[in-house]
Design a protein around this motif. Structure first.
Motif: not given
Lengths: 596, 130
Positions: B87-107
């Motif tokens: 959830n970024m302020p004043n933006q639509e929320p984005v939902l990510y799936g299959n987030v392993d630790k590398d993807t988490a870092k990228k997010i």
């Protein structure tokens, strides 16, 4: 790498510790360990959140979830559900009394919405036993700024401009007091903190010392710099063991960090603080009595002038301020006089902490801007009267103040307005009374307190309050006479006018003000021998009406066997044998017992 | 350790702030970025704790201080656990799936810091759920 991702704050104030918050901390830690989460979650014991009626309080950061009335047995569930699975434990959330909604975040609760926290800014936010947490929230910066960038007279000027007034009761401007002490040349001066909080029902000073002790130490050091004192003394009652313990830890840590002691911040200013334990006499809240007690003499007031700012402890210039007053000082030093002046009313700036107690839903500590109305405090923040009963009066100023009735509920509160309606600010005790409270009995309660606490030095206070108490006691036991009303008023005015110190000068206030607003209750006691609320046992007359179906429940609970009657027939109470315990009233399911 | 000057105190404060910055006082709520990690049974089984730890490490390594990392219950996308909602302020929320630790870092590094969405992991973009 710091792996901590969440802080569980557990209230470590006296109130919550009394309801086992110590055990809660232990259980939480055990549960975290069992689940293998002890390295990423910290449990922190913090100061009073102010919501004492709902204690023990547990708050989880960063999700900002506020749990109330937590029991040691709930800890496993909090950890298993909230910490492991991220599910909020709904049943431990706060129920808003009026809307009956469950509220998760404290900022959305009515109790916190209208509050503005200056003196209580760190209570419930930091661990009071860790100086680095105080420093993290700008602690000791005000002292550093004063010592390195400001001259003593600049400090006094800033505080004078801020219009901060003493929060202990009198409301004397702090800047003026400090200025007087600064101008009195002497080889030795003292800064004293008055932590002899004695009003029945008031506990804001204790909570500040327990929750944020460094703010008081820092302010005292600033005061020392401003007036030229190198010694600070905190006069605290021995009945506050937790506050004493936290202060001792705080003083030790501040010394280790060089924030108290010699050459603070590398300047040639040195300042040390020590504790002086009092035995808990109400009169020692009066500054001259307090000073005598610190000197080792009896705690008795003496005539002013000379004021302590000229001749105080050991005959040297001395400043005595109250805990809450000091707690405001660092915030003002950092944010400036203009900021402080933007809060409050024309004559009273800033905020005031009130200890909200009595028959109100949300019992606790509230800090509101001056000028907030009593209605806002009692109904919006306090959540209204317990059990939806009707509001009768609120006593402000403890035993020195008076009652405020429904007619003045919308008065914006400040020092002057409270005086105008016959009460006073005092230290900020606020006791809410509803329709079932007998005002004569309330007046008697306060007089019992003051006559007991009178130091006995001057006759009007020593004997006068005793006589007033005896008259009130007589009225409450049904032996009042018409002349008593006149006597009470005459004695009251005389004690007010001729007592030596504030204790005696204000002691008759609860009687005089209840006589002004609730004369009908006094008259009912004296002429009709009736207590309108049934509080005064001697005057209470219970009876049974036609609703009685003869279930005999009352007969079984009556301790004096004064209820008679056959099964399935109306029962009767023998008025002479009845001790008005109310047991029959409580047990009756048919509204057949009439309470007096 | 003795503090000898105002500068030393400020340094001390900066070091201490890290310890307490989890505790925002509620006054600036709404302006902070929220990262929500689904930590229900399915999420944990799929490795959500590793994801959570990776998010935290990345946030700390980059010295970001306006992010609230919150664990929440089941987000309802059990087939794509671990899930992370941003959830970024004043933006639509984005939902990510299959987030392993590398993807988490990228997010954190791509999306939070540079506003670039992380492809192939977006489950839903723009929906009315806080």
């Amino acid at each position: 790498m710091n792996k901590v991702r969440s802080h569980i704050m557990v209230c470590g104030g006296t109130g919550c510790i009394a309801s086992e918050s110590d055990v809660i901390i232990k259980n939480l830690n055990d549960a975290l360990k069992k689940q293998g989460y002890d390295e990423e979650i910290d449990v922190i014991k913090t100061g009073c959140f102010g919501f004492c009626g709902q204690g023990p309080i547990v708050k989880v950061h960063p999700d900002n979830v506020f749990y109330v009335k937590v029991k040691p047995d709930d800890c496993d569930e909090i950890v298993a559900e909230h910490i492991v699975k991220g599910r909020v434990v709904e049943r431990l959330l706060f129920d808003e009394p009026i809307t009956e909604e469950k509220v998760k975040e404290h900022s959305r609760m009515n109790f916190y919405k209208k509050q503005y926290r200056i003196a209580l800014r760190n209570c419930g936010l930091i661990n009071p036993e860790d100086i680095t947490e105080y420093i993290a929230f700008q602690g000791y910066e005000a002292l550093g700024k004063a010592l390195t960038d400001m001259k003593p007279q600049d400090v006094i000027q800033l505080l004078t401009d801020s219009n901060l007034r003493g929060r202990g009761g009198g409301g004397f401007p702090l800047g003026r007091k400090w200025g007087m002490a600064a101008n009195n040349a002497s080889d030795k001066k003292y800064i004293i903190c008055n932590a002899d909080e004695g009003d029945p029902g008031a506990f804001m000073d204790r909570s500040i010392l327990e929750g944020d002790p460094h703010s008081v130490l820092e302010a005292m050091a600033i005061g020392g710099y401003a007036i030229g004192a190198d010694e600070g003394i905190i006069y605290i009652r021995a009945e506050y063991p937790l506050a004493i313990k936290r202060l001792e830890i705080a003083i030790k840590q501040a010394q280790e960090y060089g924030l108290l002691g010699d050459n603070i911040f590398g300047t040639d200013f040195s300042f040390n603080v020590r504790l002086k334990l009092g035995a808990g006499a109400f009169v020692c809240g009066e500054e001259t009595a307090l000073i005598h007690s610190v000197e080792g003499s009896r705690g008795e007031p003496s005539i002013k002038p000379p004021y302590p700012a000229a001749e105080g402890l050991n005959g040297k210039p001395t400043i005595v301020n109250n805990v809450e007053t000091y707690a405001n000082v660092p915030a003002i030093m950092l944010k400036g006089a203009e900021w402080f002046n933007s809060i409050g009313t024309a004559t009273s700036k800033g905020t005031k902490v009130f200890a909200l107690a009595g028959n109100v839903n949300n019992v606790g500590l509230v800090e509101v801007p001056m000028g907030t109305t009593l209605r806002e405090i009692i109904y919006d923040i306090g959540g209204g009267i317990v059990g939806g009963k009707a509001f009768k009066a609120v006593q402000t100023g403890g035993p020195s103040g008076g009652v405020i009735t429904v007619a003045d509920l919308d008065t914006p509160i400040d020092y002057e307005s409270l005086k105008g309606i016959g009460s006073m600010m005092g230290s900020g005790g606020m006791i809410v009374m509803d329709e079932t409270d007998c005002m004569v009995n309330i007046a008697k309660f306060y007089l019992e307190f003051t006559q007991d606490e009178s130091c006995g030095k001057c006759t009007p206070c020593r004997i006068g309050t005793k006589r007033m108490y005896e008259i009130l006691d007589r009225i409450c036991s049904g032996e009042g006479e018409a002349e008593d009303l006149h006597k009470l008023r005459e004695l009251g005015e005389m004690i007010k006018g001729s007592s030596l110190c504030g204790l005696g000068q204000t002691a008759p206030n609860p009687v005089l003000s209840t006589m002004e607003y609730f004369m009908n209750e006094y008259e009912a006691h004296i002429f009709d021998k009736k207590c309108l609320t049934g509080t005064c046992k001697a005057l209470a007359k219970y009876s049974i009406n036609d609703n009685c179906i003869g279930c005999t429940a009352c007969v079984k609970v009556c301790p004096t066997k004064c209820i008679t009657g056959k099964v399935k027939e109306k029962h009767v109470i023998d008025q002479d044998a009845c001790i008005a315990c109310g047991a029959c009233y409580d047990v009756c399911k048919f509204n057949a017992v009439v309470k007096p | 350790m003795k503090i000898k000057s105002l500068d030393e105190l400020i340094k001390m404060r900066e070091a201490s702030v890290k310890k307490v910055n989890l505790r925002e006082t509620g006054e600036n709520a709404g302006e902070t970025i929220e990262l929500m990690v689904g930590m229900a049974t399915c999420g944990i089984a799929a490795g959500a704790r590793e994801t959570l730890q990776s998010l935290m490490e990345t946030i700390q390594t980059n010295g970001l201080d306006n992010i609230k990392l919150i664990q929440v219950g089941c987000l309802g996308f059990c087939h794509s656990e671990p899930t992370v909602q941003l959830n970024m302020p004043n933006q639509e929320p984005v939902l990510y799936g299959n987030v392993d630790k590398d993807t988490a870092k990228k997010i954190v590094e791509d999306h939070v810091m540079n506003g670039k969405l992380v492809d192939n992991h977006i489950l839903i973009k723009s929906f009315d759920k806080a």
